[in-house]
Design an enzyme around this catalytic site. Structure first.
Site, PDB file in Angstrom:
ATOM      1  N   CYS A 123       0.872  -1.173   0.000  1.00 26.88           N
ATOM      2  CA  CYS A 123       0.000   0.000   0.000  1.00 26.88           C
ATOM      3  C   CYS A 123       0.916   1.232   0.000  1.00 26.88           C
ATOM      4  CB  CYS A 123      -0.883  -0.045   1.245  1.00 26.88           C
ATOM      5  SG  CYS A 123      -1.910   1.404   1.443  1.00 26.88           S
ATOM      6  N   CYS A 137     -10.398  10.311   9.405  1.00 31.02           N
ATOM      7  CA  CYS A 137      -9.110   9.784   8.959  1.00 31.02           C
ATOM      8  C   CYS A 137      -7.945  10.507   9.626  1.00 31.02           C
ATOM      9  CB  CYS A 137      -9.021   9.928   7.436  1.00 31.02           C
ATOM     10  SG  CYS A 137      -7.417   9.490   6.766  1.00 31.02           S
TER      11      CYS A 137
HETATM   12  N1  SAH Z   1      -7.138   9.183  -0.137  1.00 26.92           N
HETATM   13  C1  SAH Z   1      -7.583   8.020  -0.811  1.00 26.92           C
HETATM   14  C2  SAH Z   1      -6.708   6.805  -0.551  1.00 26.92           C
HETATM   15  C3  SAH Z   1      -6.173   6.652   0.841  1.00 26.92           C
HETATM   16  S1  SAH Z   1      -7.342   6.417   2.163  1.00 26.92           S
HETATM   17  C4  SAH Z   1      -9.003   7.701  -0.464  1.00 26.92           C
HETATM   18  O1  SAH Z   1      -9.554   8.306   0.435  1.00 26.92           O
HETATM   19  O2  SAH Z   1      -9.567   6.852  -1.140  1.00 26.92           O
HETATM   20  C5  SAH Z   1      -7.632   4.656   2.030  1.00 26.92           C
HETATM   21  C6  SAH Z   1      -8.948   4.189   2.667  1.00 26.92           C
HETATM   22  O3  SAH Z   1      -8.868   4.236   4.096  1.00 26.92           O
HETATM   23  C7  SAH Z   1     -10.151   5.021   2.295  1.00 26.92           C
HETATM   24  O4  SAH Z   1     -11.158   4.200   1.774  1.00 26.92           O
HETATM   25  C8  SAH Z   1     -10.608   5.621   3.609  1.00 26.92           C
HETATM   26  O5  SAH Z   1     -11.989   5.792   3.628  1.00 26.92           O
HETATM   27  C9  SAH Z   1     -10.119   4.609   4.600  1.00 26.92           C
HETATM   28  N2  SAH Z   1      -9.936   5.103   5.968  1.00 26.92           N
HETATM   29  C10 SAH Z   1      -9.518   6.323   6.352  1.00 26.92           C
HETATM   30  N3  SAH Z   1      -9.453   6.397   7.701  1.00 26.92           N
HETATM   31  C11 SAH Z   1      -9.813   5.175   8.168  1.00 26.92           C
HETATM   32  C12 SAH Z   1      -9.914   4.609   9.479  1.00 26.92           C
HETATM   33  N4  SAH Z   1      -9.601   5.306  10.551  1.00 26.92           N
HETATM   34  N5  SAH Z   1     -10.309   3.327   9.586  1.00 26.92           N
HETATM   35  C13 SAH Z   1     -10.593   2.593   8.489  1.00 26.92           C
HETATM   36  N6  SAH Z   1     -10.493   3.068   7.235  1.00 26.92           N
HETATM   37  C14 SAH Z   1     -10.111   4.349   7.073  1.00 26.92           C
HETATM   38 FE1  SF4 Z   2      -8.184   9.451   1.938  1.00 27.08          FE
HETATM   39 FE2  SF4 Z   2      -9.731  11.325   3.119  1.00 27.08          FE
HETATM   40 FE3  SF4 Z   2      -7.788  10.169   4.517  1.00 27.08          FE
HETATM   41 FE4  SF4 Z   2      -7.188  11.872   2.569  1.00 27.08          FE
HETATM   42  S1  SF4 Z   2      -8.277  12.406   4.452  1.00 27.08           S
HETATM   43  S2  SF4 Z   2      -6.213   9.894   2.966  1.00 27.08           S
HETATM   44  S3  SF4 Z   2      -8.815  11.457   1.108  1.00 27.08           S
HETATM   45  S4  SF4 Z   2      -9.591   9.143   3.651  1.00 27.08           S
END
Ligand code: SAH
Ligand code: SF4
Length: 368
Positions: A123, A137
């Site tokens: 990843c 996130c």
């Molecule tokens: N920025 C891109 C790719 C990276 S995030 C995107 O958002 O698609 C990768 C995945 O992790 C996304 O599907 C997001 O919804 C998920 N994600 C983010 N924070 C998370 C958390 N705390 N627990 C589980 N999944 C999470």
């Molecule tokens: Fe993906 Fe949103 Fe986290 Fe950025 S902030 S890495 S877009 S899930």
């Protein structure tokens, strides 16, 4: 540097601002061939150099022992190989590994290795931090420092390949089988550098990755979903995470710019090759998006799209207010979708103990 050197870094390259020599790892094969011609070298030297960088993951000119010393010196006067220092590796109880890298300008990014019996997936991060501000996130709490250059994106993959290859005695063969662009950052906001990195990964003189073994995940940058479909044949994942605009506006600010109607329309038009699907990621958040009414709305949203829904258990963090959903509730959500004929799975949650799971990547410059 000779004026005859006709290549140049892309505008989004911080090197262009800092006056550093251009990074060879981020150069297309054509640019490398032009550079070698400008240096008075034969075309096959460009192929050799390309193979050193992209197949064998060279990090310095010194390693390139079948290039003459004088050529290596010439190269180091007009170019460099951007450094990504592997400064930490952590191993989870489940075999997941987190690789932390430090950029030349002192920032940290992370890549996560997930071995399974039939595949070995990395990843990969595309930005330092992320500007999208999704409420749940951890990476989002960092904000954006800058986008990674193509050579920095690739360096993660090559360094891990090298580390695994050395361990397994694979002797330069490709240990990683799959790549997911789901680490730190929003790949579609670093679009040109992403496309350059993908092209280099898929070059047959490099690692020769197959298009269907690379998936890019976006929070929903609609115009670039369209461009991605036009310009690549890689797989698309979309972070849906909500069943209606009211929810998604709060969870993912990107939805206020491109609401669900526009996002789903772009997905509906996304060109899918035979047998392929779009993956919809759906982080299950307790009391927010986890009811069967939500499941019904999700089913309606993706009707007519060849789709797979990945239900992701939420990884809690103390500074964020969201909570994960009990297993039975996630199973009921999944079963509802399955009964509607929609492929849905609850994703395994890996690497939690080393903060390597989804949304947990958030090392700051100063460390944690
Ligand atoms: N920025 C891109 C790719 C990276 S995030 C995107 O958002 O698609 C990768 C995945 O992790 C996304 O599907 C997001 O919804 C998920 N994600 C983010 N924070 C998370 C958390 N705390 N627990 C589980 N999944 C999470
Ligand atoms: Fe993906 Fe949103 Fe986290 Fe950025 S902030 S890495 S877009 S899930």
């Amino acid at each position: 540097m000779s004026n005859a050197v006709t290549f140049g870094p892309p505008a989004s390259d911080p090197d262009a601002l800092s006056g550093r020599l251009p990074d060879l790892r981020g150069m297309t094969r054509d640019a490398l061939t032009r550079l070698m011609a400008d240096l008075g070298e034969k075309p096959f030297r460009a192929k050799q150099l390309f193979s050193w960088i992209h197949r064998r993951g060279a990090v310095s000119f010194d390693e390139m022992t079948d290039l003459s010393k004088s050529l290596r010196e010439k190269l180091s006067k007009v170019s460099r190989l951007v450094l990504m220092r592997l400064d930490l590796t952590q191993v989870s109880v489940d075999g997941t590994r987190k690789f932390r890298f430090q950029t030349e300008d002192g920032h940290f990014i992370e890549a996560v290795y997930m071995p399974e019996t039939d595949r070995r997936t990395l990843c990969v991060s595309t930005q330092i931090g992320c500007p999208m501000g999704c409420a749940f996130c951890r990476t989002g709490t960092l904000g954006l420092t800058r986008s990674l250059m193509p050579g920095e994106i690739l360096a993660q993959i090559y360094a891990v390949n090298r580390a695994l290859g050395a361990e397994d005695g694979l002797d330069g063969r490709k240990p990683l089988t799959n790549l997911v662009f789901m680490g730190m950052g929003e790949p579609f906001l670093n679009f040109d550098n992403l496309l350059t990195a993908l092209a280099l990964l898929q070059d047959d003189a490099g690692l020769n990755f197959s298009r269907r073994h690379i998936t890019v995940s976006t929070s929903g940058i609609v115009p670039n979903i369209r461009r991605f479909g036009e310009l690549t044949e890689n797989k698309l994942a979309v972070s849906l995470n909500a069943s209606c605009d009211e929810q998604r506006n709060v969870l993912m600010p990107v939805n206020r710019r491109w609401p669900l109607s526009e996002l789903m329309e772009a997905c509906r038009r996304f060109p899918l090759r035979q047998g392929r699907r779009i993956t919809f990621e759906y982080v299950m958040l307790s009391g927010v998006n986890d009811t069967l009414e939500d499941a019904a709305r999700v089913a309606a949203l993706i009707r007519g799209i060849e789709a797979k829904v990945n239900l992701i258990p939420y990884n809690e963090s103390p500074e964020l207010p969201f909570r994960s959903v009990p297993q039975e509730k996630a199973e009921a959500f999944r079963d509802f979708l399955l009964n509607k004929g929609i492929l849905a799975v609850i994703r395994k949650n890996r690497g939690r103990d080393i903060l390597a799971a989804c949304g947990q990547l958030a090392t700051k410059r100063e460390g944690r």
